[in-house]
Design an enzyme around this catalytic site. Structure first.
Site, PDB file in Angstrom:
ATOM      1  N   GLN A 176       0.831  -1.198   0.000  1.00  0.00           N
ATOM      2  CA  GLN A 176       0.000   0.000   0.000  1.00  0.00           C
ATOM      3  C   GLN A 176       0.870   1.255   0.000  1.00  0.00           C
ATOM      4  OE1 GLN A 176      -3.815  -0.873   2.659  1.00  0.00           O
ATOM      5  NE2 GLN A 176      -1.962  -1.631   3.656  1.00  0.00           N
TER       6      GLN A 176
ATOM      7  N   HIS B 269      -1.258   1.485  -4.566  1.00  0.00           N
ATOM      8  CA  HIS B 269      -1.548   2.920  -4.568  1.00  0.00           C
ATOM      9  C   HIS B 269      -0.601   3.724  -5.452  1.00  0.00           C
ATOM     10  CE1 HIS B 269      -3.504   2.247  -0.352  1.00  0.00           C
ATOM     11  NE2 HIS B 269      -4.254   1.807  -1.347  1.00  0.00           N
TER      12      HIS B 269
ATOM     13  N   CYS C  80       1.683  20.270 -17.589  1.00  0.00           N
ATOM     14  CA  CYS C  80       2.331  19.353 -18.526  1.00  0.00           C
ATOM     15  C   CYS C  80       3.056  20.135 -19.617  1.00  0.00           C
ATOM     16  CB  CYS C  80       1.289  18.431 -19.142  1.00  0.00           C
ATOM     17  SG  CYS C  80       1.948  17.298 -20.400  1.00  0.00           S
TER      18      CYS C  80
ATOM     19  N   SER D 279      -2.477  -0.993   9.379  1.00  0.00           N
ATOM     20  CA  SER D 279      -3.672  -1.034  10.219  1.00  0.00           C
ATOM     21  C   SER D 279      -4.878  -1.535   9.441  1.00  0.00           C
ATOM     22  CB  SER D 279      -3.979   0.370  10.766  1.00  0.00           C
ATOM     23  OG  SER D 279      -4.334   1.246   9.705  1.00  0.00           O
TER      24      SER D 279
END
Length: 299
Positions: free
Chosen positions: A111, A129, A192, A234
């Protein structure tokens, strides 16, 4: 119903129980979280009870819908991202790489967005992620190294850099910083260079869905694994917790290495309350794969 084995930080039986779990389940899916990287100097989101530390991170809807929110985000990132960029893998990262190398870990899923698993030698990592080291254009999908964006942020905001140099900006999770100034509206954010579109870190913000291909890849890996080992999470966000629910439904044992509460505590068959580095380097010792000091873990 799983048998819950809660162990104390310095309880030698914790290492015995973890070793036995790994020996019984030779093909592990490992899911890592922020608690794995705190020893590398990257703050975690939650305390040992699972409650937030400080303010909550930016939500996707806020980032997309508010120019001021984007200015605040990038201003804080200007000061928070170097903490992640300078961070080095700790013994827990090297231990997981060693366990994968020797066949004990079938798939490593994280994660975390810091890229420290790869820098420790893990070459097959599902980053649920994303990775904070990359920035993507939401219009043309061009991507850029975050280090390049850092240079642009600093060069476009010299007054801001000087202003905050005299203030304290405590690092926050995932390249953020607890920074407040009187006026973020003067902060210039990059666009960009190909199409002028909006740039966003190539990570899953809170309120954003994990790409389905990553979820599907993790699900397939879990189907083929003997058990699930959660390290330093967690599990308060659903993106990771869902795999504990699946493992439980499929009858696969779940173990967790975490100092505090996890959302999946009722589903666990083993809970090891130890720092990640201590538990994993101790595991390597019992498997005959390394030393506690971590000196040989990169070999």
């Amino acid at each position: 119903m799983p048998t819950h084995e809660l162990t104390r930080v310095h309880d030698p039986q914790a290492q015995d129980a973890l070793h036995a779990f790994v020996e019984r389940h030779p093909r592990l899916l490992v899911l890592s979280g922020a608690g794995l990287s705190t020893a590398s100097g990257i703050p975690g989101y939650r305390d040992e009870t699972g409650a937030w530390r400080g303010r909550q991170p930016i939500q996707l809807k806020e980032f997309l819908g508010s120019a001021l929110a984007r200015q605040r985000y990038w201003a804080r990132s200007l000061h928070g991202w170097p903490v992640v960029a300078r961070a080095a893998p700790n013994p827990a990262h090297f231990a997981l790489a060693r366990l994968a190398e020797t066949g004990h870990v079938r798939q490593l899923v994280t994660q975390n967005v810091d890229g420290l698993h790869q820098r420790a030698g893990s070459d097959d990592v599902i980053e649920l992620h994303g990775n904070i080291g990359q920035v993507i254009c939401l219009a043309c999908r061009a991507d850029f190294p975050r280090a390049d964006i850092q240079s642009v942020l600093a060069s476009q905001n010299p007054q801001f850099v000087e202003q905050v140099a005299i203030r304290s900006a405590e690092p926050a999770p995932d390249g953020d910083a607890d920074l407040e100034v009187e006026n973020f509206e003067t902060f210039r954010i990059p666009t960009c260079r190909h199409c002028g579109g909006m740039l966003k870190p190539d990570v899953v913000f809170f309120g954003e869905n994990v790409p389905h291909e990553r979820v599907d890849a993790t699900r397939r890996a879990l189907e083929q694994a003997d058990a699930l080992l959660v390290v330093g999470s967690s599990l308060m966000v659903f993106s990771g917790y869902r795999f504990c629910v699946l493992a439980s439904q499929w009858g696969k044992p779940i173990a967790a290495i975490n100092l505090g509460h996890t959302r999946a505590d009722p589903l666990l068959s083993l809970k090891v309350r130890q720092p990640c580095s201590e538990a994993l380097t101790g595991l390597l010792e019992r498997l005959g794969l390394g030393q506690k000091a971590g000196v040989v873990l990169e070999a």
